[in-house]
Design an enzyme around this catalytic site. Sequence first.
Site, PDB file in Angstrom:
ATOM      1  N   ARG B  54      44.325  53.099  37.865  1.00  0.00           N
ATOM      2  CA  ARG B  54      45.488  52.120  37.815  1.00  0.00           C
ATOM      3  C   ARG B  54      45.443  50.802  38.029  1.00  0.00           C
ATOM      4  NH1 ARG B  54      49.725  55.948  39.984  1.00  0.00           N
ATOM      5  NH2 ARG B  54      47.770  57.402  39.875  1.00  0.00           N
ATOM      6  N   THR B  55      44.717  50.580  39.002  1.00  0.00           N
ATOM      7  CA  THR B  55      44.452  49.147  39.469  1.00  0.00           C
ATOM      8  C   THR B  55      44.001  48.374  38.375  1.00  0.00           C
ATOM      9  OG1 THR B  55      44.569  49.891  41.571  1.00  0.00           O
ATOM     10  CG2 THR B  55      43.914  47.367  41.298  1.00  0.00           C
ATOM     11  N   LYS B  82      21.071  49.318  39.649  1.00  0.00           N
ATOM     12  CA  LYS B  82      19.817  48.943  39.773  1.00  0.00           C
ATOM     13  C   LYS B  82      19.631  48.044  41.072  1.00  0.00           C
ATOM     14  CE  LYS B  82      19.522  48.914  34.854  1.00  0.00           C
ATOM     15  NZ  LYS B  82      19.894  48.220  33.563  1.00  0.00           N
ATOM     16  N   ARG B 104      37.056  44.833  43.494  1.00  0.00           N
ATOM     17  CA  ARG B 104      37.392  46.008  44.380  1.00  0.00           C
ATOM     18  C   ARG B 104      35.917  46.257  44.795  1.00  0.00           C
ATOM     19  NH1 ARG B 104      40.970  51.404  43.677  1.00  0.00           N
ATOM     20  NH2 ARG B 104      42.508  49.585  44.001  1.00  0.00           N
ATOM     21  N   HIS B 134      44.849  45.410  50.337  1.00  0.00           N
ATOM     22  CA  HIS B 134      45.056  45.491  48.878  1.00  0.00           C
ATOM     23  C   HIS B 134      46.404  44.734  48.573  1.00  0.00           C
ATOM     24  CE1 HIS B 134      45.230  47.044  44.883  1.00  0.00           C
ATOM     25  NE2 HIS B 134      45.067  48.295  44.963  1.00  0.00           N
TER      26      HIS B 134
END
Lengths: 180, 313
Positions: B54-55, B82, B104, B134
């Site tokens: 959702r974010t 990697k 994030r 947040h």
Amino acid sequence: MDSARVVLDEADIARAIRRIAHEIVEKAKGPEALLLLGIPTRGVFLAQRIADAITAIEGVQVPCGALDITLYRDDLRLRTVRALESTSIPTSGVDGLTIVLVDDVLFSGRTIRAALDALNDLGRPAAVRLAVLVDRGHRELPIRPDYVGKNLPTSLVENVRVLLAEVDGADSVEINGGGS
Amino acid sequence: MQHLLSAADLSHDEAVLILDTAAQLAEVTDRSVKKLPTLRGRTVVNLFFEDSTRTRISFEVAAKRLSADVINFAAKGSSVSKGESLKDTALTLEAMGADAVIIRHGASGAPHRLAASSWTGCSVINAGDGTHEHPTQALLDAYTLRRHLAGGSGDLSGLSVAIVGDILHSRVARSNVLLLKTLGASVTVVAPPTLLPYGIDSWPCSVSYDIESVLPRVDAVMMLRVQAERMQAAFFPSALEYSRLYGLDIDRFNLLPSHAIVLHPGPMNRGMEISADVADENRSVMVEQVANGVSVRMAVLYLLLGGMAEVEQ
């Protein structure tokens, strides 16, 4: 220096608004299907005054709203970020109506360009007209007003201020700067 | 404002400005043309090192409504898997001309590292870092509270809000406590002692272990998800016990004042921290929170990217 010269006083402004109201109704052949949209801050109050004047003439309430054009400006990146003003459009939308945009001073025409873009995203009006209290010239875009309170030839160094009772406590139009 | 890293960085006036801007931008959602030209030509990168639906989608919708170009960069399946470092990822994005990075990351402080470094000149928006913060979630919660309880304008002074659940691992709780305090609300966190962070007494909030004594005197209650992925260390004896002691069921819901609302940052575990019948009450505003999230993120993007880059003093 700071020599403000008053070019319109309260009575002049009231007369100009009354005349513009007559012209709008005459050109639209009646007050139906009209929507007045003021551009914040002072355009909103002018739009309300014009609407009241039309009511006094025709006895009909003309819808009146506000259109903030900040998000459509072409100079956003040239300045620090601006706070947004409120937009209020009747819930029935703008489709098929004759929109009269109302602003205090017409100068470069860029505000009106932004307003036309904003209207384009809101719907498809039958026609868009422009009413301003003061036209000070120096257009930078091919835009012209339909209803003008006063044509005011100015030099670029001068500054035109419209003061309205709703925000500034009293009505007047002043020119500042530009020496003599 | 150049970055949005922490709810603590926002002054009262800045926070109110974001909420006011969001309220204006919310009107765009009601139009047939849901698009504004404001950020045309700007590039926004969604840099997500942790899973999020959702974010990420909310930021993507917000950026697209403002006509910005959006690049989604998920760590899975990218060069990060990697072994690329945050620095090299940032330098790559900078070279591609990004104007803002929405990040994030599982490590607390990663957005701050990115913003404070000279790796990139773009605006950094924290979309959740570890168990730290947040801020846009806190802003959308504040926006939702303001709409329902404060008439949709001004700040939240005088309101009382309870935050219930896993405070220890919750970046949403920390950001909310800080922002709600800035906006004048008083906050009570409710959790079992094992799920309260060390130093909770220095947070600007009060603490309770008893949800039923708190509910009758709050205007809103925010339920937090029990984060099963962070629950390896047996913070409570069983899920059922947690649910009995701290879950919001219909009996506890009825303890709330009649005007109070229920928030949840999502995703919800129905039957765990919130029962299904409470989740479906019309005073539960989770769906509206998601819609408000888009408006608030549009406001943040506009205020960070909409004007001329601020010259550092």
